[in-house]
Design a protein around this motif. Structure first.
Motif, short mmCIF file in Angstrom:
data_model
loop_
_atom_site.label_atom_id
_atom_site.label_comp_id
_atom_site.label_asym_id
_atom_site.label_seq_id
_atom_site.Cartn_x
_atom_site.Cartn_y
_atom_site.Cartn_z
N SER A 74 -10.13 -3.88 -6.20
CA SER A 74 -8.76 -4.18 -5.77
C SER A 74 -9.12 -3.06 -4.18
O SER A 74 -10.25 -2.50 -4.19
N CYS A 75 -8.06 -2.84 -3.79
CA CYS A 75 -7.54 -2.19 -2.38
C CYS A 75 -7.98 -0.74 -3.01
O CYS A 75 -8.80 0.46 -1.98
N PHE A 76 -7.19 -0.24 -3.83
CA PHE A 76 -7.39 1.04 -4.47
C PHE A 76 -8.85 1.53 -4.39
O PHE A 76 -8.78 2.86 -4.28
N HIS A 119 -0.82 5.88 2.05
CA HIS A 119 -1.06 4.88 0.80
C HIS A 119 -1.40 6.55 -0.27
O HIS A 119 -3.09 6.81 0.39
N ASP A 178 -6.63 1.35 7.10
CA ASP A 178 -5.64 0.14 5.40
C ASP A 178 -5.25 -0.58 5.97
O ASP A 178 -3.47 -0.26 5.97
N HIS A 182 -0.95 -4.28 4.37
CA HIS A 182 0.61 -4.53 4.69
C HIS A 182 0.96 -5.18 5.84
O HIS A 182 2.00 -5.88 6.13
N THR A 198 -6.93 -5.58 0.77
CA THR A 198 -5.55 -6.22 0.10
C THR A 198 -6.34 -8.02 -0.22
O THR A 198 -5.67 -8.61 1.15
N LYS A 231 -1.89 -9.03 -2.05
CA LYS A 231 -0.30 -9.48 -1.10
C LYS A 231 -0.50 -10.39 -0.23
O LYS A 231 -0.37 -11.75 -1.19
C1 LIG Z 1 -1.91 0.15 2.16
C2 LIG Z 1 -1.40 -0.26 0.72
N1 LIG Z 1 -3.43 0.29 0.35
C3 LIG Z 1 -3.63 -0.36 -1.08
C4 LIG Z 1 -3.60 -0.60 -2.23
C5 LIG Z 1 -3.69 -1.10 -3.18
O1 LIG Z 1 -3.59 -2.13 -3.19
P1 LIG Z 1 -4.32 -2.95 -4.18
O2 LIG Z 1 -3.08 -3.62 -5.48
O3 LIG Z 1 -5.83 -4.19 -3.66
O4 LIG Z 1 -5.13 -1.78 -5.89
C6 LIG Z 1 -1.56 -0.95 -1.89
C7 LIG Z 1 -0.92 -1.87 -2.87
O5 LIG Z 1 0.32 -0.93 -3.09
C8 LIG Z 1 -1.24 -0.62 -0.29
O6 LIG Z 1 0.44 -0.87 -0.11
#
Ligand SMILES: Cc1ncc(COP(=O)(O)O)c(C=O)c1O
Length: 427
Positions: free
Chosen positions: A131-133, A157, A229, A232, A260, A263
């Motif tokens: 995930s990007c998280f 974020h 990041d 979006h 990510t 999206k």
């Molecule tokens: C700016 C930003 N970074 C990271 C994330 C996390 O992305 P992921 O769902 O791949 O963990 C989000 C998701 O809401 C986001 O809006």
């Protein structure tokens, strides 16, 4: 505890019995949750029956509703070619990897997707995360130490905030669009260590763009590393959909991108860091969410590869043009109705309403009219700045946009929230 193997899933958790939690915690949680219900910040989840799309079926709605709250910017979440690619990869590469990347979890397609992302962004190398998280969580901790400084944009974020928290570097925050504040932070950082500036490309609650065209030169001037990041923006901002930096004309000046696949790029899941090859090699060796978490599932990799192919081709150009046209139309019409929204070219359109109860109530009433949107309130946005965040997609038709605008207008009048304009000037 007795386990009833035959209990239907829907009845799990409903059986009366000895409380599992200590009384004190149970009381505390029920009080806090009640507070959330009262102040309108309780988050209930709606159940979608079927695939993601501009029109969806909800378990608690009698007929399909129009969906204006997904990050399905290009409408690829249920794209036939992406589904086919995912299915094929399931056949050719199996369901799961049962391993992290560095043990036995790297397939040819993982490398292919990393190369495809690098080719798309024009970067040196890319590392995948689930995930990007996780990408944001694994970027700072082992790259920076106590002698280094991280300067973070104010609206970043949660995953950047958490990632920064994990590392020992000194922390500073600048208001995302105040370049003088950023410069003060850079000037005030008397360190022999590294300086890192990190910002979202687009701020998810506002739909506002980071002024990367002005941030990048400052980073260059003070020798700071720039991390963006672009969750979006990847796929649809900028002429080729490379994102905010391309939109701002500074694609080459970003050292590290995170983003990510969840999206615009098909909307399943997965994330990455892309940029300087030495950094990527370091992350492969030291980034904890990469080292200690499973590989991205093969079918997701196959689907993401197809999504990137679409985005880089003619279909991508068509979808981007449609998305931006839909966004322009919706923003113009909503402003003309008298709603208070910011100026931005981005498909995230926050309708500012102030009180959490108004945002929650209006979202609920819109759903009754067949328009699915979500009210956002504290702690996701500041107190008193509750809003409904509308998200436009290339998949929305003009008729669907008009239905939403009409419903908003009707309810906006009922709630008294279209009084924001006087003499055509926004207050
Ligand atoms: C700016 C930003 N970074 C990271 C994330 C996390 O992305 P992921 O769902 O791949 O963990 C989000 C998701 O809401 C986001 O809006």
């Amino acid at each position: 505890m007795n386990f009833d193997k035959n209990l239907p899933y829907s009845q799990i958790g409903t059986k009366k019995g000895k409380p599992m939690l200590p009384k004190k915690l149970q009381t505390l949680l029920s009080q806090k949750l009640q507070e959330k219900r009262t102040d309108g910040t309780y988050k209930a989840e709606r159940i979608i029956q079927g695939p993601q799309g501009p029109e969806i079926s909800l378990a608690d709605a009698s007929k399909p509703v129009l969906n204006f709250c997904a990050n399905n910017y290009l409408g690829l979440s249920n794209h036939p070619a992406i589904k086919e690619a995912a299915q094929k990869t399931l056949e050719t590469h199996g369901f799961g990897m049962s391993s992290v990347r560095f043990i036995c979890g790297t397939q040819d397609i993982h490398k292919e997707l990393e190369q495809a992302v690098s080719a798309f962004l024009g970067t040196e190398d890319t590392i995948l995360y689930t995930s990007c998280f996780d990408a944001n969580g694994g970027l700072f901790e082992n790259l920076l130490g106590a002698e280094d400084v991280i300067i973070s944009a104010s609206l970043n974020h949660a995953s950047i905030i958490d990632g920064v928290r994990l590392c020992k570097a000194q922390r500073k925050v600048f208001q995302y669009d105040k370049l003088n504040e950023l410069e003060e932070c850079l000037l005030g950082s008397q360190t022999d260590g590294l300086k890192v500036v990190v910002t979202d490309g687009v701020f998810s609650m506002e739909g506002l763009l980071a002024p990367l065209d002005r941030i990048a030169p400052l980073c260059r001037k003070y020798g700071a590393i720039l991390v963006v990041d672009d969750s979006h923006a990847t796929g649809f901002m900028g002429e080729n959909g490379r994102g905010t930096a391309e939109h701002c004309g500074v694609q080459e000046e970003v050292d590290l991108f995170t983003s990510t696949f969840g999206k615009a790029l098909g909307g399943a899941s997965g994330g990455y860091i892309s940029g300087k090859k030495e950094c990527v090699e370091w992350f492969r060796n030291c980034s904890r969410p990469y080292l200690f978490s499973n590989s991205l599932a093969p079918s997701l990799v196959g689907g993401a590869l197809k999504a990137l192919e679409i985005i880089r081709g003619e279909e991508g150009d068509t979808l981007r043009a449609r998305l931006h046209e839909n966004t322009r139309y919706f923003r113009e019409k909503m402003m003309a109705c008298g709603f208070r929204i910011n100026e931005s070219p981005h498909p995230i359109v926050p309708i500012m309403l102030g009180e959490a109860t108004v945002a929650a109530g209006m979202a609920e009433d819109l759903l009754k009219e067949g328009i699915y949107v979500i009210g956002f309130s504290y702690p996701v946005v500041p107190k008193g700045a509750a809003r409904i965040r509308v998200q436009i997609s290339a998949a929305h038709t003009r008729e669907q946009l008009d239905l939403a605008i009409t419903a908003f207008e009707r309810l906006g009048k009922r709630y008294g929230v279209v009084e924001w304009w006087s003499d055509g000037v926004m207050e």
